[in-house]
Design a protein around this motif. Structure first.
Motif, mmCIF file in Angstrom:
data_model
loop_
_atom_site.group_PDB
_atom_site.id
_atom_site.type_symbol
_atom_site.label_atom_id
_atom_site.label_comp_id
_atom_site.label_asym_id
_atom_site.label_seq_id
_atom_site.Cartn_x
_atom_site.Cartn_y
_atom_site.Cartn_z
ATOM 1 N N ARG A 1 9.141 4.615 11.010
ATOM 2 C CA ARG A 1 7.839 5.164 11.421
ATOM 3 C C ARG A 1 8.017 6.057 12.639
ATOM 4 O O ARG A 1 8.690 5.695 13.603
ATOM 5 C CB ARG A 1 6.866 4.026 11.737
ATOM 6 N N VAL B 1 -2.762 10.017 4.729
ATOM 7 C CA VAL B 1 -2.879 8.558 4.642
ATOM 8 C C VAL B 1 -4.305 8.156 5.016
ATOM 9 O O VAL B 1 -4.795 8.535 6.082
ATOM 10 C CB VAL B 1 -1.872 7.876 5.587
ATOM 11 N N HIS C 1 -4.222 5.503 14.394
ATOM 12 C CA HIS C 1 -3.989 5.815 12.983
ATOM 13 C C HIS C 1 -2.494 5.808 12.668
ATOM 14 O O HIS C 1 -2.065 5.252 11.639
ATOM 15 C CB HIS C 1 -4.602 7.167 12.637
ATOM 16 N N THR D 1 -1.050 2.514 11.844
ATOM 17 C CA THR D 1 -1.430 1.868 10.587
ATOM 18 C C THR D 1 -0.694 2.479 9.388
ATOM 19 O O THR D 1 -1.080 2.267 8.249
ATOM 20 C CB THR D 1 -2.952 1.967 10.345
ATOM 21 N N ILE D 2 0.351 3.251 9.672
ATOM 22 C CA ILE D 2 1.217 3.802 8.635
ATOM 23 C C ILE D 2 2.506 2.991 8.653
ATOM 24 O O ILE D 2 3.047 2.720 9.728
ATOM 25 C CB ILE D 2 1.483 5.294 8.891
ATOM 26 N N ARG E 1 0.968 4.437 2.220
ATOM 27 C CA ARG E 1 1.337 4.427 3.636
ATOM 28 C C ARG E 1 2.671 3.713 3.882
ATOM 29 O O ARG E 1 2.974 3.340 5.021
ATOM 30 C CB ARG E 1 0.226 3.799 4.483
ATOM 31 N N ASP F 1 0.881 -1.173 0.000
ATOM 32 C CA ASP F 1 0.000 0.000 0.000
ATOM 33 C C ASP F 1 0.911 1.212 0.000
ATOM 34 O O ASP F 1 1.312 1.701 1.051
ATOM 35 C CB ASP F 1 -0.912 -0.009 1.229
ATOM 36 N N TYR G 1 1.710 14.548 6.385
ATOM 37 C CA TYR G 1 1.802 13.263 5.668
ATOM 38 C C TYR G 1 0.806 12.258 6.233
ATOM 39 O O TYR G 1 0.052 11.613 5.487
ATOM 40 C CB TYR G 1 3.230 12.728 5.772
ATOM 41 N N ALA G 2 0.784 12.129 7.563
ATOM 42 C CA ALA G 2 -0.101 11.146 8.191
ATOM 43 C C ALA G 2 -1.573 11.469 7.930
ATOM 44 O O ALA G 2 -2.394 10.561 7.768
ATOM 45 C CB ALA G 2 0.168 11.081 9.700
#
Length: 456
Positions: A315, A263, A306, A309-310, A239, A236, A259-260
């Motif tokens: 990260r 997503v 959230h 989930t990136i 992300r 994906d 950025y987040a």
């Protein structure tokens, strides 16, 4: 991730999202090391995967671990899906295909991290052996098809399973058939975060090459040294990836928040229920105009979940996660945090690492990342091989660990944990290449012996 957060404090502005990340800054004296690793359970009798239910299943394993450790069970819809150590901060959790994960406690030294790992594996064996279960440390399950792989009863994974095929071709393989080891490390300021994130992203493909350990799929060679890393190239891409913006002027907490926010979301958790909002915007949740949950507004827990989930190569949460390595044998699990701690927790080593990578362009970094899954240490960046860069990075890491001067009871400093990586560089061969050699030789073109030779 061991468990989703439940902090219901409202969060309504971009500034609050930024402040959430900024709150991760801490003095260097308070820096800690949090190591996570995943492993594949298997039935020793026939090398088959382990379902959740049944007298010898994953649930029975978690129940046994709960009795042994006394940790708090993490429950969802009547199912035990993990355990949490309320005193030390560690946790045990399940990945989608039953991969058994230890999320280690935040510890001060690599010696403590390695002791934690050995204790965990001894505890797991104590419960697993009577159940006829073993555990394998590879970056990808070497034998089972996706259809043969069990599914764990976690609501967020059901949402991801439905969504993944819409955004890439390998998302289900990532979820159900890969395993990683990663380390979570601290930063002291926004500038320190940016420097570490840039060095981490640039060198993440080097870590992938050093730790390459997933050359088999469906019982045969898959054409890669790190198939796990290759899978991430088409999971994906909204992300995942190398985040070129991190190297641009103006990078900081605000830029990562933007950025987040771009997503798409997977879910919103309310109580024990995961609401499927896959593809929706976090901005709409903050404004109370999420179509799936009209009027519902964002909380701190929603933002933290959230962020989890990136999936970029590095990260950012309230710490930095190094995400580029395949899972592997015990010594490699200790070596992964050692590599990054030596670079990140000694300022001269961090500065020298930046000098090593700062001249690389975004295109060169991406080309290295794309080449490493198949070529490993033979991949190039500019006129240098990944092997040559790895040798330099390891020297800087070793110097950093020596400077930290954290010794065990035998007087050894933390650099002893780099030994497996120093052997990789000396032999110019990753563990994946060793496995392939065994497959073509002593193993008679069968992957089955890996379950004996590389089980914990």
């Amino acid at each position: 991730m061991a468990r989703d957060l439940t902090d219901s404090t409202p969060i309504a502005s971009r500034e609050e999202l930024v402040a959430y990340l900024e709150a991760g800054c801490r003095p260097s004296a308070q820096f800690r090391i949090g190591t996570e690793h995943e492993k594949f359970p298997f039935r020793r009798a026939d090398l088959s995967p382990v379902a959740y239910e049944g007298p010898n299943g994953i649930r029975a394993l978690l129940d046994g671990m709960q009795c042994l450790l006394g940790w708090e069970p993490i429950m969802e819809a009547g199912h035990i899906i993990g355990l949490y150590d309320v005193t030390g901060g560690g946790a045990i959790s399940l990945e989608p295909g039953g991969q058994f994960e230890l999320s280690g406690a935040p510890l001060e030294t690599l010696h403590q991290t390695c002791s934690e790992l050995h204790a965990h594996l001894a505890q797991v064996r104590e419960i697993a052996n009577p159940l006829g279960l073993g555990f394998l440390g590879l970056g990808m399950s070497p034998k089972w098809s996706l259809a043969e792989t069990p599914v764990m009863p976690k609501g967020r994974y059901g949402i991801m399973t439905r969504y993944m095929p819409k955004v890439g071709s390998r998302g289900l393989d990532m979820m159900y058939r890969t395993a990683t080891v990663q380390v979570n490390l601290d930063f002291s300021s926004e500038a320190d975060m940016v420097r570490k994130m840039r060095v981490g992203l640039a060198l993440q493909p080097i870590a992938t090459a050093l730790f390459a350990n997933s050359p088999f799929t469906d019982g045969k060679p898959n054409g890669f040294l790190s198939a796990r890393s290759e899978i991430w190239r088409d999971t994906d891409n909204a992300r995942a990836g190398m985040l070129p913006f991190v190297f641009e002027d103006g990078m900081g907490f605000e830029r990562y928040v933007d950025y987040a926010l771009d997503v798409p979301m997977y879910f919103v958790k309310r109580g024990d229920h995961y609401h499927d909002v896959a593809g929706a915007s976090f901005r709409d949740l903050m404004a109370g105009r999420l179509p799936q949950l009209p009027g519902e507004r964002a909380t701190v827990a929603d933002w933290a979940n959230h962020l989890s989930t990136i999936f970029p190569e590095v990260r950012l949460k309230r710490f930095l996660e190094m995400r580029g390595a395949d899972s592997g044998p015990t010594s490699r699990i200790c070596a992964l945090p050692a590599f990054w701690v030596g670079l990140f927790y000694h300022q001269p080593s961090l500065d020298a690492a930046w000098e090593l990578v700062k001249g690389w362009s975004a295109q060169e970094r991406q080309a290295l990342r794309d080449a490493v899954p198949a070529q490993g240490l033979a991949a190039h960046i500019g006129n240098r091989t990944a092997l040559e860069v790895a040798r330099d990075a390891l020297a800087l890491s070793e110097a950093g660990l020596a400077a930290r001067a954290r010794r065990n009871s035998f007087g050894d400093h933390e650099g002893i944990h780099l030994a497996p990586l120093l052997r990789v560089v000396e032999e110019k061969r990753s563990l994946a290449e060793t496995l392939l050699q065994k497959y073509e030789g002593d193993w008679g073109r069968s992957v089955d012996p890996v379950f004996a030779e590389f089980a914990y």
